[in-house]
Design a protein around this motif. Structure first.
Motif, PDB file in Angstrom:
ATOM      1  N   SER A  11      26.329 -43.581 -76.385  1.00 33.31           N
ATOM      2  CA  SER A  11      26.057 -43.750 -74.958  1.00 33.31           C
ATOM      3  C   SER A  11      26.420 -42.465 -74.235  1.00 33.31           C
ATOM      4  O   SER A  11      27.307 -41.718 -74.673  1.00 33.31           O
ATOM      5  N   ASP A  42      28.101 -42.215 -71.696  1.00 34.89           N
ATOM      6  CA  ASP A  42      29.451 -42.243 -71.137  1.00 34.89           C
ATOM      7  C   ASP A  42      30.500 -41.717 -72.112  1.00 34.89           C
ATOM      8  O   ASP A  42      31.680 -41.655 -71.791  1.00 34.89           O
ATOM      9  N   ARG A  43      30.030 -41.306 -73.312  1.00 38.53           N
ATOM     10  CA  ARG A  43      30.912 -40.667 -74.287  1.00 38.53           C
ATOM     11  C   ARG A  43      30.285 -39.348 -74.717  1.00 38.53           C
ATOM     12  O   ARG A  43      29.244 -39.337 -75.368  1.00 38.53           O
ATOM     13  N   LYS A  94      17.778 -38.448 -69.303  1.00 37.00           N
ATOM     14  CA  LYS A  94      18.093 -39.500 -68.337  1.00 37.00           C
ATOM     15  C   LYS A  94      17.121 -39.510 -67.161  1.00 37.00           C
ATOM     16  O   LYS A  94      17.199 -40.396 -66.299  1.00 37.00           O
ATOM     17  N   ASN A 153      26.671 -34.791 -68.595  1.00 35.97           N
ATOM     18  CA  ASN A 153      26.403 -36.195 -68.296  1.00 35.97           C
ATOM     19  C   ASN A 153      27.563 -36.886 -67.590  1.00 35.97           C
ATOM     20  O   ASN A 153      27.514 -38.095 -67.365  1.00 35.97           O
ATOM     21  N   ASP A 154      28.613 -36.121 -67.268  1.00 32.42           N
ATOM     22  CA  ASP A 154      29.795 -36.673 -66.612  1.00 32.42           C
ATOM     23  C   ASP A 154      30.323 -37.894 -67.371  1.00 32.42           C
ATOM     24  O   ASP A 154      30.445 -38.994 -66.823  1.00 32.42           O
ATOM     25  N   PRO A 155      30.660 -37.725 -68.669  1.00 33.73           N
ATOM     26  CA  PRO A 155      31.084 -38.871 -69.480  1.00 33.73           C
ATOM     27  C   PRO A 155      32.431 -39.413 -69.050  1.00 33.73           C
ATOM     28  O   PRO A 155      33.250 -38.705 -68.461  1.00 33.73           O
ATOM     29  N   LYS A 156      32.678 -40.689 -69.363  1.00 32.48           N
ATOM     30  CA  LYS A 156      33.983 -41.284 -69.101  1.00 32.48           C
ATOM     31  C   LYS A 156      35.046 -40.687 -70.023  1.00 32.48           C
ATOM     32  O   LYS A 156      36.215 -40.595 -69.655  1.00 32.48           O
ATOM     33  N   LYS A 163      39.364 -35.282 -67.188  1.00 32.13           N
ATOM     34  CA  LYS A 163      38.600 -36.161 -68.057  1.00 32.13           C
ATOM     35  C   LYS A 163      39.534 -36.780 -69.096  1.00 32.13           C
ATOM     36  O   LYS A 163      40.528 -36.179 -69.511  1.00 32.13           O
TER      37      LYS A 163
END
Length: 273
Positions: free
Chosen positions: A74, A76-77, A103, A150-153, A185
């Motif tokens: 994903s 987000d990772r 995206k 992607n500005d991941p979590k 992050k």
């Protein structure tokens, strides 16, 4: 928060007993925390990271990020590997934009985001260069920028500086800390280098020899921001001595197990229990 809850990974082998890579591993990574995993070769560090990335499936247990049970990759990772995984036919700019393009982000926005990140990793002026025109350290800067685009979590890093020379490696560690201290992050970082682990981490998780378990988790209470002087401090030396002792014990155990099982059937006596 990332939660790894009693995770076991077994690899089946035709006509042979399965290989247990991870055995009931549990750990958590708090929001904004820089967590580092170290352990002997073959202990399952990379397997653990691939689970979090969604590239590997657990045999037992559960891996969650927030409320989500991780079942596949994903955005987000964000993942940064040791090998140079840039697309050789794309420029630096287009490599960094790649995930945003998938995206469906508007061209103007993705170009602006990529330009900002390229500047952040110190590659302004190389936007139109191709990977083959870059040094190893520069390629990893691009890989880092692409992962962040992607500005991941959470940022997942699998020995990303392992192939670099010592000077470039130190510079990349300092760059990563600069970015982390600015953006905070959540990071899960794999390395075999104890100095690197202590220098970067809020907490270091030491794994056992295979089957991999968490042997001990050590919070690193060294003030930030850190610099090259940190490497010679008394606190740094104390942590290094402690982790070296833990790692040495596991290396000895792994070596004894290999000697016992070389040409033999089953496990060494110390592992039968």
């Amino acid at each position: 928060m990332l939660a790894i809850d009693r995770v076991t990974v077994r690899f089946e082998r035709k006509g042979k007993p399965p290989v247990v890579a991870l055995d009931r591993v549990s750990l958590t990574v708090d929001d904004n925390q820089f967590s580092v995993i170290v352990g002997p070769s073959g202990c399952g560090k990379s397997t653990l990271l691939r689970l979090v990335a969604g590239l590997q499936t657990e045999t037992e247990g559960r891996v969650t990020l927030g409320e989500e049970h991780i079942r596949g990759p994903s955005a987000d990772r964000g993942m940064v590997f040791q090998s140079y995984t840039l697309f050789p036919w794309l420029t630096v700019q287009r490599n960094v934009e790649f995930g945003l393009n998938l995206k469906g982000v508007a061209r103007s926005e993705r170009e602006r985001t990529a330009t900002d990140l390229i500047e952040e990793v110190g590659l302004t002026g190389f936007e139109d260069a191709y990977p083959e025109q870059l040094s190893g350290g520069m390629r990893q800067r691009v890989a880092l920028a692409r992962a962040l685009a992607n500005d991941p979590k959470i940022l997942l890093m699998d020995e990303p500086f392992g192939a670099l020379d010592s000077q470039t490696r130190q510079l990349m560690q300092e760059l990563l800390l600069d970015i982390w201290e600015r953006d905070h992050k959540t990071v899960l970082f794999i390395t075999h280098d104890i100095d690197e682990a202590i220098f970067l981490a809020d907490i270091v998780h030491v794994m056992t020899a295979r089957p991999g378990r968490i042997k001990r988790s050590l919070p690193i209470d060294i003030p930030r921001p850190r610099s090259i002087e940190t490497l010679t401090s008394e606190e740094f030396t104390r942590y290094k001595r402690e982790i070296l002792a833990l790692m040495y014990d596991e290396a000895v155990r792994a070596d004894r197990h290999r000697v016992w099982t070389d040409g033999a059937v089953g496990e060494s006596p110390e592992n039968r229990s």
